[in-house]
Design an enzyme around this catalytic site. Structure first.
Site, PDB file in Angstrom:
ATOM      1  N   LYS A 186       4.414   6.300   9.512  1.00  0.00           N
ATOM      2  CA  LYS A 186       4.203   7.343  11.241  1.00  0.00           C
ATOM      3  C   LYS A 186       5.209   6.140  11.892  1.00  0.00           C
ATOM      4  O   LYS A 186       5.409   4.910  10.712  1.00  0.00           O
ATOM      5  CB  LYS A 186       2.420   6.865  11.964  1.00  0.00           C
ATOM      6  CG  LYS A 186       1.652   8.470  11.315  1.00  0.00           C
ATOM      7  CD  LYS A 186       1.666   9.664  10.900  1.00  0.00           C
ATOM      8  CE  LYS A 186       1.286  10.040  11.098  1.00  0.00           C
ATOM      9  NZ  LYS A 186       0.259  10.696  10.128  1.00  0.00           N
TER      10      LYS A 186
HETATM   11  C1  LIG Z   1      -1.025  11.559   9.893  1.00  0.00           C
HETATM   12  C2  LIG Z   1      -1.713  12.504  10.659  1.00  0.00           C
HETATM   13  C3  LIG Z   1      -2.826  12.967  10.677  1.00  0.00           C
HETATM   14  C4  LIG Z   1      -3.765  12.090  10.126  1.00  0.00           C
HETATM   15  O1  LIG Z   1      -3.666  10.125   9.540  1.00  0.00           O
HETATM   16  P1  LIG Z   1      -4.078  10.088   7.860  1.00  0.00           P
HETATM   17  O2  LIG Z   1      -3.068   8.183   8.436  1.00  0.00           O
HETATM   18  O3  LIG Z   1      -2.952  10.088   6.882  1.00  0.00           O
HETATM   19  O4  LIG Z   1      -5.196   9.791   8.083  1.00  0.00           O
HETATM   20  C5  LIG Z   1      -3.790  13.608  11.074  1.00  0.00           C
HETATM   21  N1  LIG Z   1      -2.931  14.115  12.099  1.00  0.00           N
HETATM   22  C6  LIG Z   1      -1.573  14.716  12.635  1.00  0.00           C
HETATM   23  C7  LIG Z   1      -0.940  16.061  12.681  1.00  0.00           C
HETATM   24  C8  LIG Z   1      -1.016  13.852  10.945  1.00  0.00           C
HETATM   25  O5  LIG Z   1       0.281  13.880  11.389  1.00  0.00           O
END
Ligand SMILES: *Cc1c(COP(=O)(O)O)cnc(C)c1O
Length: 397
Positions: A186
């Site tokens: 992210k």
């Molecule tokens: C990455 C992501 C998540 C979940 O996050 P994690 O930290 O990997 O559990 C949820 N929603 C979206 C849109 C994402 O891109």
């Protein structure tokens, strides 16, 4: 998007401070921790940056969604409206609570179609969960009006759009609750981590307790704390929070890099009449984490995507065929392939997706290509990439 590209000195220094104390847990051990409270500090930084009263850190973005839903009292049989284009975490968090994920179509914003949302509401609907995919947002104004009319909660999944804004407000802060992920890929990362933000005092208190086994966090003796309701363990560690604390200080720099790189690529593609771009709702500004564009039809999009890869343009996605982000490949959800039995409400209330018309979602998704905007590119690399992309697309359309 990925903050890991610029992992460096600041992150190491914050982690080292935690290692020096040896207190890796966010709660307790007040005497040993030498004033280091990384999770608390990161929560405060998030509250300031996102302009909200409360932030609750948790172990992942998926945990953030689960905790956010739980904090608002969502449980067995409650229906949550979520988009056909998202990450699987959306329905995982809903199912974890025994609630029912109801898929709803998208439009040219590549997020929830407000018209389809209104049609999907039943007497069991409790939450509308827009997902701000690939750096841009849902039509939050329209969704909020629907939520107010039907007395529903608005929960924003801003995991892929941290730093974007809508009507001047940071994404995640517009609805009743907002969620971020700080997983490794992210815009800013903790390694693993997530956060719930809200201006609602009781949702915050619930999230604080629920994410730590129901602990009320009153007093100085953890063992003597009471548990007003059932909880779970979705805690973040101090080591992860330390990485995030360094990264959030760099968020605005990361966003500036994303915008610069995005703009160079977009300008190059805007010169091609056959290429159009995903609609950003009026009043919104993207985080510029991805550049998403439409080809005239699905055949051309698929061809273009293949050609981009062949010409060395990496990190471009054709979501229509993707296993993790578009409902067509979610046979595990559609066929309810779970290890154990799910709650009876889920079997009873989950719509029969074979009978629902998602042709509008297919129409937009089938034509879409999204390219990740990286932080580590030099200007020379971006310019070369822009030229290769434009040339490749022109050779096909
Ligand atoms: C990455 C992501 C998540 C979940 O996050 P994690 O930290 O990997 O559990 C949820 N929603 C979206 C849109 C994402 O891109």
């Amino acid at each position: 998007m990925p903050g890991f590209e610029l992992f460096g000195k600041q992150e190491k220094e914050e982690v080292q401070k935690v290692l020096d104390t040896g207190v890796l847990m966010r709660y307790g051990f007040d005497g040993l921790r030498d004033g280091q409270w990384k999770a608390k500090e990161l929560e405060k930084a998030l509250e300031e940056r996102m302009d909200v009263r409360h932030a609750q850190l948790v172990s992942s973005g998926t945990a953030a969604l689960t905790v956010a839903l739980a904090s608002a009292g969502v449980g067995a049989g409650d229906e949550v409206l979520m988009p056909t284009f998202t990450f699987v975490a959306s329905f995982e968090s809903i199912l974890a609570l025994g609630a029912v994920p109801v898929l709803v179509g998208i439009d040219d914003t590549l997020t929830l179609d407000p018209e389809a949302v209104e049609k999907a509401i039943t007497k069991n609907t409790k939450v509308v969960m827009p997902v701000h995919m690939c750096g841009s947002m849902a039509d939050l104004n329209a969704l909020k009006a629907i939520c107010q009319k039907h007395d529903l909660l608005l929960l924003e999944d801003a995991c892929q759009a941290i730093g974007g804004t809508y009507e001047g407000k940071p994404l995640g802060s517009y609805g009743d609750l907002g969620c971020f992920s700080f997983d490794y890929v992210k815009t800013i990362t903790c390694g693993e981590g997530g956060a719930v933000i809200t201006n609602n005092d009781s949702y915050y208190k619930n999230a604080d307790h629920y994410s730590d086994h129901g602990h009320d966090h009153e007093g100085l003796d953890r063992g003597a704390e009471t548990h007003p309701f059932l909880g779970y363990n979705y805690r973040i560690s101090e080591l992860h929070a330390a990485v995030g604390l360094a990264q959030i200080a760099r968020l605005d720099d990361f966003l500036a890099i994303q915008k610069k790189n995005y703009s160079i690529l977009r300008t190059a593609l805007e010169a091609i009449p056959e290429v159009t771009f995903r609609r950003v709702p009026v009043g919104g500004e993207e985080s510029y984490a991805f550049l998403s564009f439409f080809l005239p039809d699905a055949t051309l999009a698929k061809k273009t995507h293949t050609a981009l890869g062949a010409n060395g343009v990496d990190a471009c996605f054709y979501w229509y065929d993707n296993n993790w982000h578009y409902f067509r490949q979610w046979e595990h959800l559609l066929e309810k392939k779970s290890l154990g039995k799910l709650s009876p409400e889920i079997y009873r209330q989950c719509p029969d997706y074979g009978t629902i018309d998602f042709s509008k979602s297919d129409h937009w998704m089938g034509r879409t290509i999204s390219c990740l905007i990286k932080l580590g590119w030099t200007e020379e690399v971006v310019l070369q990439r822009a030229a290769t992309m434009a040339e490749t697309i022109r050779s096909i359309v």
